[in-house]
Design a protein around this motif. Structure first.
Motif, short mmCIF file in Angstrom:
data_model
loop_
_atom_site.label_atom_id
_atom_site.label_comp_id
_atom_site.label_asym_id
_atom_site.label_seq_id
_atom_site.Cartn_x
_atom_site.Cartn_y
_atom_site.Cartn_z
N ALA A 362 106.25 -13.31 2.03
CA ALA A 362 105.88 -12.92 0.68
C ALA A 362 106.80 -13.58 -0.34
O ALA A 362 106.36 -14.12 -1.35
CB ALA A 362 105.95 -11.40 0.55
N LEU A 365 106.16 -17.36 -0.65
CA LEU A 365 104.95 -17.66 -1.41
C LEU A 365 105.19 -17.41 -2.91
O LEU A 365 104.77 -18.19 -3.75
CB LEU A 365 103.78 -16.82 -0.91
CG LEU A 365 103.29 -17.18 0.49
CD1 LEU A 365 102.22 -16.22 0.96
CD2 LEU A 365 102.77 -18.61 0.52
N GLU A 366 105.88 -16.32 -3.20
CA GLU A 366 106.17 -16.02 -4.60
C GLU A 366 107.01 -17.15 -5.21
O GLU A 366 106.77 -17.58 -6.34
CB GLU A 366 106.92 -14.69 -4.67
CG GLU A 366 106.69 -13.95 -5.96
CD GLU A 366 107.02 -12.47 -5.79
OE1 GLU A 366 107.93 -12.01 -6.47
OE2 GLU A 366 106.38 -11.80 -4.96
N ASN A 367 107.99 -17.61 -4.45
CA ASN A 367 108.81 -18.73 -4.93
C ASN A 367 107.97 -19.97 -5.18
O ASN A 367 108.14 -20.66 -6.18
CB ASN A 367 109.90 -19.08 -3.91
CG ASN A 367 111.03 -18.07 -3.93
OD1 ASN A 367 111.23 -17.38 -4.92
ND2 ASN A 367 111.76 -17.98 -2.84
N ILE A 369 104.89 -20.16 -5.90
CA ILE A 369 104.06 -19.99 -7.09
C ILE A 369 104.90 -20.16 -8.36
O ILE A 369 104.51 -20.83 -9.30
CB ILE A 369 103.38 -18.60 -7.06
CG1 ILE A 369 102.35 -18.56 -5.94
CG2 ILE A 369 102.73 -18.28 -8.39
CD1 ILE A 369 101.81 -17.18 -5.63
N ALA A 370 106.10 -19.59 -8.33
CA ALA A 370 106.89 -19.57 -9.56
C ALA A 370 107.72 -20.83 -9.77
O ALA A 370 108.08 -21.17 -10.89
CB ALA A 370 107.79 -18.35 -9.59
N THR A 371 108.08 -21.51 -8.68
CA THR A 371 108.99 -22.65 -8.85
C THR A 371 108.51 -23.93 -8.17
O THR A 371 109.22 -24.95 -8.20
CB THR A 371 110.39 -22.34 -8.28
OG1 THR A 371 110.26 -22.11 -6.88
CG2 THR A 371 110.99 -21.12 -8.94
N ASP A 372 107.37 -23.89 -7.51
CA ASP A 372 106.85 -25.06 -6.80
C ASP A 372 107.73 -25.51 -5.64
O ASP A 372 107.65 -26.66 -5.20
CB ASP A 372 106.63 -26.25 -7.74
CG ASP A 372 105.63 -25.92 -8.82
OD1 ASP A 372 104.77 -25.08 -8.57
OD2 ASP A 372 105.73 -26.50 -9.92
N GLY A 376 112.78 -21.22 -4.18
CA GLY A 376 113.02 -20.70 -5.53
C GLY A 376 114.10 -21.44 -6.30
O GLY A 376 114.75 -20.87 -7.16
N SER A 378 115.49 -24.20 -9.03
CA SER A 378 114.98 -24.61 -10.32
C SER A 378 114.23 -25.93 -10.17
O SER A 378 114.75 -26.88 -9.59
CB SER A 378 116.15 -24.80 -11.29
OG SER A 378 115.72 -25.53 -12.40
N PRO A 379 113.00 -25.99 -10.69
CA PRO A 379 112.24 -27.24 -10.56
C PRO A 379 112.95 -28.40 -11.24
O PRO A 379 112.74 -29.55 -10.89
CB PRO A 379 110.91 -26.93 -11.27
CG PRO A 379 110.87 -25.48 -11.48
CD PRO A 379 112.26 -24.95 -11.41
N ALA A 454 94.93 -20.45 -1.98
CA ALA A 454 94.83 -20.49 -3.44
C ALA A 454 96.01 -21.28 -3.99
O ALA A 454 95.85 -22.16 -4.84
CB ALA A 454 94.82 -19.07 -4.00
N ARG A 462 97.39 -29.95 -8.95
CA ARG A 462 98.40 -30.36 -9.94
C ARG A 462 99.10 -31.64 -9.50
O ARG A 462 99.38 -32.52 -10.31
CB ARG A 462 99.40 -29.23 -10.18
CG ARG A 462 98.79 -28.11 -11.05
CD ARG A 462 99.78 -27.03 -11.34
NE ARG A 462 100.04 -26.20 -10.17
CZ ARG A 462 101.20 -25.62 -9.92
NH1 ARG A 462 102.22 -25.81 -10.73
NH2 ARG A 462 101.35 -24.87 -8.86
#
Lengths: 640, 428, 258
Positions: A362, A365-367, A369-372, A376, A378-379, A454, A462
């Motif tokens: 989980a 996946l959250e990472n 989504i939020a940071t590619d 996690g 920093s992009p 998804a 992208r």
């Protein structure tokens, strides 16, 4: 004679029953989702697929392939002739002799089947399968005797009614297995379902030496994502499950099974059959799922039905999360069943619908989504590794010959060593190369294998949009997972960004450079070296030669492991398995390192950062783990 | 009311130089030189044969870089007469900052963890003085509740103290505190209310006061002048710059603590009947509950007993952790081998821990593990390999088999538990 | 589960600390999780702000059949809108995060709501043990994993601490299918906030260790002295009892063994 009518009637009745069974079975498959298949072309191609592609896989076990040719070929021929000779009563000695010959061939084959079953290896299923050689022998003997009069060897009416009755009983027994069992769920089902499965295979590209390994994209936005109940599978997937012969070759090569994790690909496919046909798995007579702590799970408790949610009672989610998606089972399956597709389909349901990805899933996946990226970071720190590398960035140069896809290894200090080595080589060969820099995103591999299609699709779109702004001829990456996504899976999203672009793994690309004489390397003198084939490079993309040629160009003679090439054992790093972390008895990486050690090598060459990380995670002392790019960079001739 | 000022028991701490002895010590030709010097450092003694012997080992001193220095000028031997001078803040008398008949007040409501000013509180007192300095006759008032053990209020910059004691302020009693603050507000109309923006209650009380007074506070403020305040917003990603409000909740290190002055720390009268301070009857504090040390999240745990490859007796490890009331941690290998759950893994790929004491048993210290314990104050290692990274990092390392040491530790902890129980039963 | 209690969780748009992208806010997610564990799908989840934000689907993906969105612009104040909403709804428990991850992040909202509604407020809740006879037993999160038990009368507002149960994974499908009840409201622009200057956070200077030294020699000493703590004590040849005693003394000294 009073009972002369009996054998033909029996044959006829059983043929009719088999026909009814076939319709019934076909209806079971038709409960699945529709999928466009060219029925006619498939049927036409089936014999060739059977004789060529399927046989090619069976051929890996010479004993079994010959046995199968004799038994199967003999049976099919004999059955056709039986219909003519005994059902339609065609009076022809030639046919009768041909039938006798077919039966003899079949008999010989059946003898070898029986021999195999005397002391069967653990991967083979027992139960009704132990009965099969007897049925085969009975069939050949019975019809041999029955045909003797027709061939003119014995007089008509030999043996009287007694023999006829005895033969009739034997016909009932053997044909019951061979015809009735074929469509009503006996061991012979594999012949019927298998033939149709070959005809209507979901990945027809695989036949004729092709390769189709990219996952099919999930349809987003419906009432259910992924596969929740058996009827959510495509109909030809259900058909594929039915084709299983329970030979257990998948079980023998599965790294998760060997590690004692609760997965057995053969049992999984059988559970799928239980799912769409209904019932329980009590009749299953093969190796059960391991329980993760050295024992095995009980068989008989799994209950399924075609509209019942699979993970409620039929399959434990841990089973699905144990799979490394290494495709060893698919590669090894003589019936060309697609285990990985099924597993990922069911994972999609767990992740997209239930929100139930175990352990760190989980969070990862959250990472993403939020940071590619999965950790996690920093992009904006994606290009930090290249601060001293003086690399062109696409945003500035707009075009280059080669786009270097860095992948998430950019954030990992160990992987950065591989990246730097590769850059050194690119520079030495004066390649016109650029990177996407901070515009690059995770390829989506981890998200996709964890079932979050998804997120994968969003990343893919992208990434494609970013790449479509620039011009390049080739993409090269050191990460086989990204390589696979870019090469085989990004094509499904209707982008022209990759049209005419060649996607290459760095070993392939370096091999070309060396062949073109653009890299000058010293010979390697560092002791014995073995090579570990990454699953996503080898089985997924068929690249077995380039890494070996590269090593050979350094004068290294690879000490091959027992399991190498298409049979290479996974490192345990794929399919998000290090993230879902299902407990097993042993670690897959430890087993692979044992394979390495048994060659006596001092170094294992790898072509994947994930494999490097997994193999280096094995407690020392152990051989050194190095990416091929690192080995090559170390042997680069000093330029003067 | 107790005395919050530091004791200037000046008399015996005043250092007096004996100029004559110093002079003799410097002057090698002085007839008394030898005796004075040898009295100081025992450099020369009369040996058994009657000869004067110099002990070279006692001459000189070890310099700050670890090398031996011999100071021929004897300059560093100021501490003549055997009286070592201990430099401390106490002995230099800071000038007293007086605020007589203050015309304005800045209220600082401290966290006072354990009855003492925290460094956060001190920073805020420092800031209060910066704000007070811009006007004349402004007193910085420390408002504190419950027990006050602080003895250095004067040095921390407290001009006045409002201290309220009583059971009603014990534990979780935000409403009682709030009623006091409201009374202060009506009595003194302070220029500013300063709170530490902390999890120790400062932020809670400040927010309550702001809501009650209907004033918009600045929270997470870190740069404050009397006109402008810069505070963090959007989870620390933005700076919000605005006119300084009356109520401020301040981040740590928002200003330097008071260092150069002494303050009066006089009690400030407040017409407030403690017995009147009633908490909100809708909130009943039932006290702190006994938390099972193993239920404490690893990242928050104060004391971690962590196990690695070197543990063979796991039952003993668990019982040792229970006896010491430590939270259990583990290295990756111990987790991979299935002895500990994944949630217990310490390190870059597991949990980053912040323990004050990290006791590593049989962990050699892979780099990822060392990263994960980077924030620990004290690291103790038990290991058989004296050369491993964990021993190098440790503040105290014990080279031994873990089993014997853990057995001893368990015994010590149990002994202590027993003696404590006895004490309690004696006291009862 | 406490099916008869009306629980409202307030959610906001979070901000990822690394990428700065919108996300499900950490503490708000926990507030929803706590609400779900109390009343299951009967939980009302309310967001004040833009109704098209994709992050709302992330909250819905936790298994919410529907969400309420009080639609207003970014520059508007959430307080009056929420106050009137809650006055109309009269829930028993309102759960919020401690501090939002975007906007001012002052953490004042629960306090202002409590003041406006006249309800008690429990800050930094780790767990709601049970709700019974108009009373709730609540565990407050104290630093270092400690807990304090507080009994509070309904209705009340609680801000949910990071120590509370982590928010469950958000699932794409249910999130996509959840219905959003969008209510347009009379919003008030937050005038004060418009006056503020916002800028990207400047890194704060690290406080240096200033050595107050009167003489040059002292300053020299301070500058050249080795940092304390490099190279700890190593015990090799003592008896196990002595070694254990040394460790135990350190534990006592650090007050981790009491």
């Amino acid at each position: 004679m009073i009972f002369d009518w009996l054998p033909p009637t029996l044959i006829g009745v059983l043929l009719v029953l088999a026909g009814i069974g076939a319709v019934r079975r076909i209806n079971l498959w038709r409960a699945g989702q529709s999928e466009k298949v060219d029925i006619l072309a498939g049927l036409m191609a089936m014999p060739k697929r059977y004789l060529h592609d399927l046989h090619h896989v069976v051929e890996r076990d010479k004993y079994m392939s010959r046995t199968h040719v004799a038994t199967g070929g003999g049976f099919v021929l004999a059955m056709v002739l039986v219909v003519f000779v005994h059902l339609f009563g065609v009076k022809s000695e030639i046919l009768a002799w041909a039938l006798l010959a077919a039966l003899v061939i079949m008999f010989c084959g059946a003898l070898f089947v029986a021999k195999r079953r005397l002391n069967p290896p653990s991967r083979l299923s027992k139960g009704p399968w132990m009965r099969l050689p007897k049925s085969l022998l009975t069939f050949s003997i019975t019809f041999f005797v029955l045909t003797l009069p027709a061939a003119g060897i014995l007089p008509e009416g030999f043996g009287g009614w007694l023999l006829t009755v005895v033969l009739s009983v034997l016909i009932l027994m053997s044909l019951g297995e061979m015809l009735f069992g074929m469509t009503w769920g006996g061991p012979m089902k594999h012949a019927f379902a298998g033939a149709l499965h070959l005809a209507f295979h979901r990945r027809p590209e695989r036949f004729g030496g092709g390769r189709s390994t990219g996952l099919k994209p999930a349809v987003l936005g419906g009432d259910v994502h992924g596969v929740s109940k058996p009827t959510d599978f495509k109909w030809n997937q259900l058909l594929g499950f039915d084709a299983c012969v329970q030979c257990g070759r998948c079980e023998a090569v599965c790294p998760a099974f060997a590690a004692g994790q609760p997965l057995n690909p053969k049992k999984l496919i059988q559970d799928m059959v239980v799912g769409f046909a209904g019932g329980t798995d009590e009749k299953y007579a093969g190796s059960p799922y391991p329980d993760g702590s050295g024992g095995v799970q009980d068989v008989g408790n799994a209950v399924g039905g075609k509209d019942q949610i699979i993970t409620n009672g039929l399959i434990n989610p841990d089973t699905l999360w144990s799979c490394t998606t290494c495709r060893a089972c698919v590669e090894e399956c003589p019936m060309m069943i697609e285990h990985v597709d099924a597993i990922v389909d069911m994972r999609r349901f767990l992740t997209l619908e239930k929100g139930d990805t175990p352990n760190k899933g989980a969070q990862v996946l959250e990472n993403i989504i939020a940071t590619d990226n999965p950790n996690g970071y920093s992009p904006a720190s994606r290009t930090h590794w290249a601060a001293d590398q003086n690399l062109n960035v696409m945003k500035e140069v707009k075009q280059a010959d080669v786009l270097f896809w860095v992948s998430d290894g950019a954030f990992d200090m160990r992987s950065q060593r591989i990246l730097r080595s590769f850059v050194t080589l690119l520079k030495a060969a004066k390649v016109d190369v650029a990177i996407l820099g901070d515009e690059e995103r995770d390829s989506g591999d981890v998200a996709r294998r964890l079932g979050d299609d998804a997120t994968f699709q969003s990343l893919a779109k992208r990434n494609l949009a970013t790449m479509s702004q620039y011009r390049f001829n080739t993409i090269v990456t050191t990460d086989p997972h990204a390589f696979h996504c870019l090469k085989n899976e990004y094509g499904d999203f209707g982008s022209t960004a990759l049209d005419g672009v060649e996607v290459l793994h760095h070993t392939t690309f370096l091999n070309r450079l060396i062949k073109e004489g653009r890299l000058q390397l010293d010979a390697f003198s560092g002791g014995k070296v073995t090579y570990h084939d990454p699953c996503y490079l080898g089985r997924y993309n068929g690249e077995y030669d380039a890494p070996r040629e590269l090593l050979a160009s350094l004068g290294i003679e690879v000490a091959e492991m027992e399991r190498s090439g298409y049979r290479s054992r996974c490192c345990g790093g794929g399919g998000g398995v290090p993230i879902t972390d299902i407990p097993g008895e042993r670690r897959i990486a430890d087993m692979r390192m044992e394979d390495v050690i048994s060659t006596g090598a001092e170094m294992v060459a790898v072509g994947c950062q994930q494999c490097t990380a997994m193999l280096e995670g094995v407690v020392e002392p152990r051989p050194v783990v190095k990416d091929i790019a690192e080995i090559l960079a170390g042997q680069l001739k000093e330029m003067h | 009311m107790s005395n919050f000022s530091s004791n200037d028991d000046a008399l015996h701490s005043v250092f007096r130089r004996d100029l004559r002895t110093e002079w003799i010590a410097r002057n090698r030709l002085h007839p008394l030189h030898d005796s004075v010097v040898s009295a100081q450092q025992g450099g020369e003694v009369r040996g058994p044969t009657g000869l004067l012997r110099k002990n070279p080992h006692v001459i000189g001193f070890i310099g700050p870089n670890g090398l031996k220095r011999i100071d021929r000028a004897n300059g560093s031997f100021v501490a003549i007469g055997g009286k070592k001078r201990v430099p401390s803040a106490k002995d230099s008398q800071r000038p007293l900052h007086l605020v007589e008949n203050p015309e304005g007040y800045i209220m600082v409501v401290g966290d006072m963890i354990g009855g003492r000013l925290t460094s956060h509180d001190k920073d805020i007192l420092g800031l209060a003085h910066q704000l007070a300095a811009e006007k004349s006759k402004v007193a910085v008032v420390l408002v504190c509740f419950g027990e006050n053990k602080e003895t250095q209020c004067d040095l921390a910059g407290v001009d006045r103290v409002i201290h309220l004691e009583g059971n009603v302020f014990e534990g979780f009693a935000p409403e009682a505190g709030l009623s006091v603050l409201q009374q202060i507000e009506t009595s003194y109309q302070p220029m500013h209310w300063l709170f530490p923006d902390s999890v120790h209650g400062g932020s809670d009380l400040g927010s309550r006061l702001a809501a009650r007074l209907g004033e918009r506070p600045a929270t997470q403020a870190w740069q404050v002048t009397s006109e402008k305040t810069i505070s963090r917003g959007a989870s620390g990603s933005q700076d919000i710059s605005r006119t300084t409000p009356r109520i401020l909740m301040l981040m740590e290190e928002c200003a330097n603590a008071v260092e150069d002055t002494r303050h009066e720390a006089l009690p400030l009268a407040l017409e407030f009947d403690v017995s009147m301070a009633e908490g909100d009857h809708r909130l009943i504090d039932q006290g702190q509950i006994d938390v099972d040390s193993n239920a404490v999240p690893l990242a928050e745990a104060e004391f971690i007993l962590s196990a690695g490859n070197g543990i063979h007796n796991w039952d003993q490890f668990h019982s040792a952790a229970a006896a010491l009331r430590a939270t259990e941690g583990a290295s990756r290998v111990a987790v991979d081998d299935g002895f500990m759950p994944r949630s217990r893994q310490v390190g870059a790929s597991g949990t980053w821990v912040t323990a004050r004491v990290y006791l590593a048993v049989g962990i050699s210290g892979a780099i990822q593990h060392m990263q994960g314990i980077g924030q620990c104050d004290k690291v103790v290692a038990i290991n058989t390999d004296a050369g491993c990274d964990m021993v190098k990092r440790a503040d105290l390392a014990v080279i031994a088999d873990s089993e014997a040491i853990l057995a001893e530790l368990t015994r010590l902890a149990q002994q202590r538990e027993l003696s404590k129980e006895e004490e309690e039963s004696d006291a009862a | 589960m406490q099916p008869n209690v009306n629980v409202v969780s307030l959610v906001s748009i979070g901000r990822h600390p690394q990428s700065g992208r919108s996300r499900r806010a950490e503490q708000d997610g926990r507030a929803v999780e706590l609400g779900l564990s109390l009343v299951g799908e009967a939980l009302t989840v309310v967001h004040v702000g833009e109704d098209q934000d994709p992050v709302l689907r992330q909250y819905a993906g936790m298994g919410l059949p529907s969400m309420t969105v009080l639609s207003q612009g970014k520059e508007c104040d959430a307080l009056p809108v929420l106050t009137s909403f809650l006055k109309a709804q009269l829930p028993s428990v309102v759960l919020t995060g401690v501090r939002s991850e975007s906007g001012e992040s002052s953490g004042m909202l629960p306090y202002l709501l409590a003041e406006a509604l006249g309800w008690p407020l429990v800050p930094r809740v780790a767990e709601i043990l049970h709700i019974k006879d108009g009373q709730a037993e609540v565990l407050l999160a104290l630093p270092r994993g400690q807990r304090r038990s507080v009994q509070v009368t309904l209705p009340f507002i609680a801000s949910v601490d990071n120590a509370a149960q982590e928010a469950r994974q958000t699932a794409f499908g249910p999130g996509l299918r959840a219905t959003l009840h969008v209510e347009t409201v009379d919003s008030v622009v937050d005038d004060a906030a418009i006056q503020w200057e916002m800028s990207a956070a400047k890194p704060r200077p690290k406080r240096l260790k200033v050595v107050k030294a009167k003489t040059a020699a002292d300053r020299m000493k301070a500058a050249t002295a080795k940092p304390v703590g490099g190279g700890g004590k190593i015990m090799k040849n003592e008896t196990p009892a002595e070694k254990a005693q040394a460790i135990f003394d350190l534990l006592l000294e650090e007050k981790v063994v009491r």
